[in-house]
Design a protein around this motif. Structure first.
Motif, PDB file in Angstrom:
ATOM      1  N   LEU A 156       2.287  29.288  70.441  1.00  0.00           N
ATOM      2  CA  LEU A 156       2.246  28.447  71.634  1.00  0.00           C
ATOM      3  C   LEU A 156       3.492  27.567  71.724  1.00  0.00           C
ATOM      4  CD1 LEU A 156       0.652  27.519  74.113  1.00  0.00           C
ATOM      5  CD2 LEU A 156      -0.479  25.820  72.666  1.00  0.00           C
ATOM      6  N   PHE A 157       3.931  27.060  70.585  1.00  0.00           N
ATOM      7  CA  PHE A 157       5.139  26.229  70.538  1.00  0.00           C
ATOM      8  C   PHE A 157       6.336  26.991  71.101  1.00  0.00           C
ATOM      9  CE2 PHE A 157       9.012  24.877  68.373  1.00  0.00           C
ATOM     10  CZ  PHE A 157       8.988  23.497  68.551  1.00  0.00           C
ATOM     11  N   PHE A 158       6.490  28.260  70.696  1.00  0.00           N
ATOM     12  CA  PHE A 158       7.644  29.038  71.130  1.00  0.00           C
ATOM     13  C   PHE A 158       7.472  29.594  72.551  1.00  0.00           C
ATOM     14  CE2 PHE A 158       8.431  29.098  66.539  1.00  0.00           C
ATOM     15  CZ  PHE A 158       9.779  28.760  66.538  1.00  0.00           C
ATOM     16  N   VAL A 159       6.239  29.823  72.959  1.00  0.00           N
ATOM     17  CA  VAL A 159       5.997  30.240  74.343  1.00  0.00           C
ATOM     18  C   VAL A 159       6.372  29.112  75.298  1.00  0.00           C
ATOM     19  CG1 VAL A 159       4.188  30.788  76.017  1.00  0.00           C
ATOM     20  CG2 VAL A 159       4.266  31.995  73.840  1.00  0.00           C
ATOM     21  N   MET A 160       6.013  27.887  74.933  1.00  0.00           N
ATOM     22  CA  MET A 160       6.385  26.749  75.756  1.00  0.00           C
ATOM     23  C   MET A 160       7.899  26.539  75.753  1.00  0.00           C
ATOM     24  SD  MET A 160       3.501  25.839  76.986  1.00  0.00           S
ATOM     25  CE  MET A 160       3.737  24.245  77.748  1.00  0.00           C
ATOM     26  N   PHE A 161       8.540  26.830  74.623  1.00  0.00           N
ATOM     27  CA  PHE A 161      10.003  26.739  74.560  1.00  0.00           C
ATOM     28  C   PHE A 161      10.651  27.766  75.477  1.00  0.00           C
ATOM     29  CE2 PHE A 161      13.959  28.416  72.599  1.00  0.00           C
ATOM     30  CZ  PHE A 161      14.770  27.310  72.859  1.00  0.00           C
ATOM     31  N   CYS A 195      21.324  23.966  71.512  1.00  0.00           N
ATOM     32  CA  CYS A 195      21.238  22.688  72.238  1.00  0.00           C
ATOM     33  C   CYS A 195      19.877  22.502  72.893  1.00  0.00           C
ATOM     34  CB  CYS A 195      22.331  22.611  73.304  1.00  0.00           C
ATOM     35  SG  CYS A 195      24.000  22.486  72.651  1.00  0.00           S
ATOM     36  N   ILE A 196      19.412  23.532  73.579  1.00  0.00           N
ATOM     37  CA  ILE A 196      18.157  23.390  74.324  1.00  0.00           C
ATOM     38  C   ILE A 196      16.965  23.338  73.373  1.00  0.00           C
ATOM     39  CG2 ILE A 196      16.664  24.459  76.071  1.00  0.00           C
ATOM     40  CD1 ILE A 196      19.156  25.483  77.445  1.00  0.00           C
ATOM     41  N   PHE A 197      17.070  24.013  72.231  1.00  0.00           N
ATOM     42  CA  PHE A 197      15.992  23.911  71.240  1.00  0.00           C
ATOM     43  C   PHE A 197      15.910  22.484  70.697  1.00  0.00           C
ATOM     44  CE2 PHE A 197      14.158  24.433  66.950  1.00  0.00           C
ATOM     45  CZ  PHE A 197      12.944  24.993  67.312  1.00  0.00           C
ATOM     46  N   LEU A 198      17.064  21.856  70.465  1.00  0.00           N
ATOM     47  CA  LEU A 198      17.071  20.458  70.028  1.00  0.00           C
ATOM     48  C   LEU A 198      16.490  19.548  71.109  1.00  0.00           C
ATOM     49  CD1 LEU A 198      20.539  20.227  68.232  1.00  0.00           C
ATOM     50  CD2 LEU A 198      18.274  20.221  67.165  1.00  0.00           C
ATOM     51  N   PHE A 199      16.830  19.835  72.368  1.00  0.00           N
ATOM     52  CA  PHE A 199      16.255  19.073  73.470  1.00  0.00           C
ATOM     53  C   PHE A 199      14.732  19.219  73.489  1.00  0.00           C
ATOM     54  CE2 PHE A 199      20.358  19.819  76.132  1.00  0.00           C
ATOM     55  CZ  PHE A 199      21.019  18.876  75.365  1.00  0.00           C
ATOM     56  N   TYR A 200      14.285  20.443  73.248  1.00  0.00           N
ATOM     57  CA  TYR A 200      12.848  20.726  73.254  1.00  0.00           C
ATOM     58  C   TYR A 200      12.126  19.952  72.145  1.00  0.00           C
ATOM     59  CZ  TYR A 200       8.519  23.478  73.060  1.00  0.00           C
ATOM     60  OH  TYR A 200       7.208  23.869  73.036  1.00  0.00           O
ATOM     61  N   LEU A 201      12.743  19.902  70.972  1.00  0.00           N
ATOM     62  CA  LEU A 201      12.160  19.133  69.867  1.00  0.00           C
ATOM     63  C   LEU A 201      12.090  17.650  70.216  1.00  0.00           C
ATOM     64  CD1 LEU A 201      13.875  20.764  66.734  1.00  0.00           C
ATOM     65  CD2 LEU A 201      11.543  21.132  67.567  1.00  0.00           C
ATOM     66  N   ILE A 202      13.141  17.142  70.842  1.00  0.00           N
ATOM     67  CA  ILE A 202      13.167  15.733  71.249  1.00  0.00           C
ATOM     68  C   ILE A 202      12.058  15.448  72.258  1.00  0.00           C
ATOM     69  CG2 ILE A 202      14.514  14.002  72.514  1.00  0.00           C
ATOM     70  CD1 ILE A 202      17.019  15.276  71.247  1.00  0.00           C
ATOM     71  N   CYS A 203      11.821  16.412  73.156  1.00  0.00           N
ATOM     72  CA  CYS A 203      10.783  16.238  74.182  1.00  0.00           C
ATOM     73  C   CYS A 203       9.392  16.134  73.584  1.00  0.00           C
ATOM     74  CB  CYS A 203      10.825  17.397  75.182  1.00  0.00           C
ATOM     75  SG  CYS A 203      12.102  17.211  76.437  1.00  0.00           S
ATOM     76  N   PRO A 206       6.976  11.368  71.501  1.00  0.00           N
ATOM     77  CA  PRO A 206       6.391  10.582  72.595  1.00  0.00           C
ATOM     78  C   PRO A 206       7.403   9.667  73.273  1.00  0.00           C
ATOM     79  CG  PRO A 206       4.906  10.621  70.717  1.00  0.00           C
ATOM     80  CD  PRO A 206       6.179  11.296  70.264  1.00  0.00           C
ATOM     81  N   TYR A 207       7.349   9.668  74.578  1.00  0.00           N
ATOM     82  CA  TYR A 207       8.123   8.821  75.491  1.00  0.00           C
ATOM     83  C   TYR A 207       9.560   9.288  75.734  1.00  0.00           C
ATOM     84  CZ  TYR A 207       4.156   5.824  74.538  1.00  0.00           C
ATOM     85  OH  TYR A 207       2.892   5.355  74.381  1.00  0.00           O
ATOM     86  N   LEU A 208      10.202   9.891  74.735  1.00  0.00           N
ATOM     87  CA  LEU A 208      11.574  10.340  74.941  1.00  0.00           C
ATOM     88  C   LEU A 208      11.637  11.452  75.985  1.00  0.00           C
ATOM     89  CD1 LEU A 208      13.136  10.376  71.350  1.00  0.00           C
ATOM     90  CD2 LEU A 208      13.382   8.666  73.156  1.00  0.00           C
ATOM     91  N   GLY A 209      10.616  12.316  75.986  1.00  0.00           N
ATOM     92  CA  GLY A 209      10.582  13.417  76.934  1.00  0.00           C
ATOM     93  C   GLY A 209      10.455  12.971  78.376  1.00  0.00           C
ATOM     94  N   PHE A 215      19.631  13.429  80.937  1.00  0.00           N
ATOM     95  CA  PHE A 215      20.659  13.568  79.893  1.00  0.00           C
ATOM     96  C   PHE A 215      20.872  15.038  79.541  1.00  0.00           C
ATOM     97  CE2 PHE A 215      21.777  14.075  75.405  1.00  0.00           C
ATOM     98  CZ  PHE A 215      23.002  13.418  75.379  1.00  0.00           C
ATOM     99  N   PHE A 216      19.789  15.810  79.453  1.00  0.00           N
ATOM    100  CA  PHE A 216      19.906  17.238  79.147  1.00  0.00           C
ATOM    101  C   PHE A 216      20.759  17.943  80.200  1.00  0.00           C
ATOM    102  CE2 PHE A 216      15.318  16.921  77.320  1.00  0.00           C
ATOM    103  CZ  PHE A 216      15.802  16.172  76.257  1.00  0.00           C
ATOM    104  N   VAL A 217      20.514  17.607  81.466  1.00  0.00           N
ATOM    105  CA  VAL A 217      21.279  18.219  82.559  1.00  0.00           C
ATOM    106  C   VAL A 217      22.750  17.818  82.467  1.00  0.00           C
ATOM    107  CG1 VAL A 217      21.573  18.303  85.067  1.00  0.00           C
ATOM    108  CG2 VAL A 217      19.279  18.403  84.090  1.00  0.00           C
ATOM    109  N   ILE A 218      23.012  16.564  82.168  1.00  0.00           N
ATOM    110  CA  ILE A 218      24.395  16.091  82.035  1.00  0.00           C
ATOM    111  C   ILE A 218      25.110  16.830  80.906  1.00  0.00           C
ATOM    112  CG2 ILE A 218      25.837  14.107  81.391  1.00  0.00           C
ATOM    113  CD1 ILE A 218      23.729  12.310  82.736  1.00  0.00           C
TER     114      ILE A 218
END
Length: 236
Positions: A156-161, A195-203, A206-209, A215-218
């Motif tokens: 599920l974690f990777f499907v959501m990724f 990069c996007i996997f790191l963004f996904y982990l950050i998301c 709680p609250y950072l997402g 910032f991800f788009v930038i």
């Protein structure tokens, strides 16, 4: 690393902070409202009178009622937060053209020859979403199979990724690149995946997402603009 600091500097300008508040407020308000509605709906169900007139049936349903309440209280907050991240990505997708335009004017002055067709992008994202639903369906099946259900949370974690990655990279790339460049664009390069996997982990923190989709788009805009300009230089 240089990209990170440039993106961070851009992110903390007044205009981009205002952009960040839009998905933050919209996603938080919507999913908090849905969560409160769900809690109130469950609390207002009269199980004894509405569904069964005999004691055993009412007792069984009351047990289910308590179980649902415990699950909702324990996991609902996390589910609300997780879903709101994806809603924030959808909200920020409406802002992506404006964000990319600002980044381009400020740093690159890159001239796009032709725009990617909006209908084509919608169709592409729809196909990706259908694939995601198919993957999600098979992942849910894993939850009801003994032993294999241990793997279900990882799947599920990777499907959501998969959904997060495809929506984010195609949204930004379609705003940065020319039509022909976008059609030949390979999103599965290591630098984009990393990069996007790191963004996904950050998301998932709680609250950072809530606050960071802009910032991800930038960051991805800088990455794609620099890559595109380097390719143009090499081809000349």
């Amino acid at each position: 690393m240089n990209n990170f600091f440039i993106s961070l500097k851009d992110f903390f300008t007044f205009k981009f902070l205002i952009f960040s508040l839009a998905p933050l407020i919209a996603s938080f308000t919507l999913f908090l409202s849905l969560f409160i509605y769900l809690i109130n709906y469950i609390n207002n169900i009269n199980l004894n009178e509405e569904y069964f007139n005999f004691f055993l049936g009412a007792f069984v349903l009351q047990i289910l009622h308590i179980a649902i309440m415990l699950f909702t209280i324990a996991g609902g907050g996390f589910l609300t937060l997780h879903l709101s991240v994806f809603f924030a990505i959808i909200i920020v997708s409406f802002l992506t053209p404006f964000i990319v335009k600002e980044i381009n004017l400020k740093h690159y002055h890159y001239c796009k020859l032709d725009e990617v067709n909006f209908i084509y992008i919608c169709w592409l994202l729809t196909k990706l979403f259908i694939k995601f639903l198919i993957l999600l369906f098979f992942t849910m099946i894993f939850y009801i199979i003994p032993v294999l259900n241990l793997l279900a949370p990882i799947l599920l974690f990777f499907v959501m990724f998969y959904l997060f990655f495809n929506f984010l990279i195609h949204d930004v790339a379609s705003s940065v690149l020319n039509k022909n460049d976008f059609l030949s664009f390979n999103p599965f390069k290591i630098k984009y995946l990393t990069c996007i996997f790191l963004f996904y982990l950050i998301c998932n923190i709680p609250y950072l997402g809530f606050f960071l989709p802009v910032f991800f788009v930038i960051f991805l805009s800088h990455l794609l603009f620099q890559n595109e300009l380097n390719l143009k230089i090499q081809s000349t």
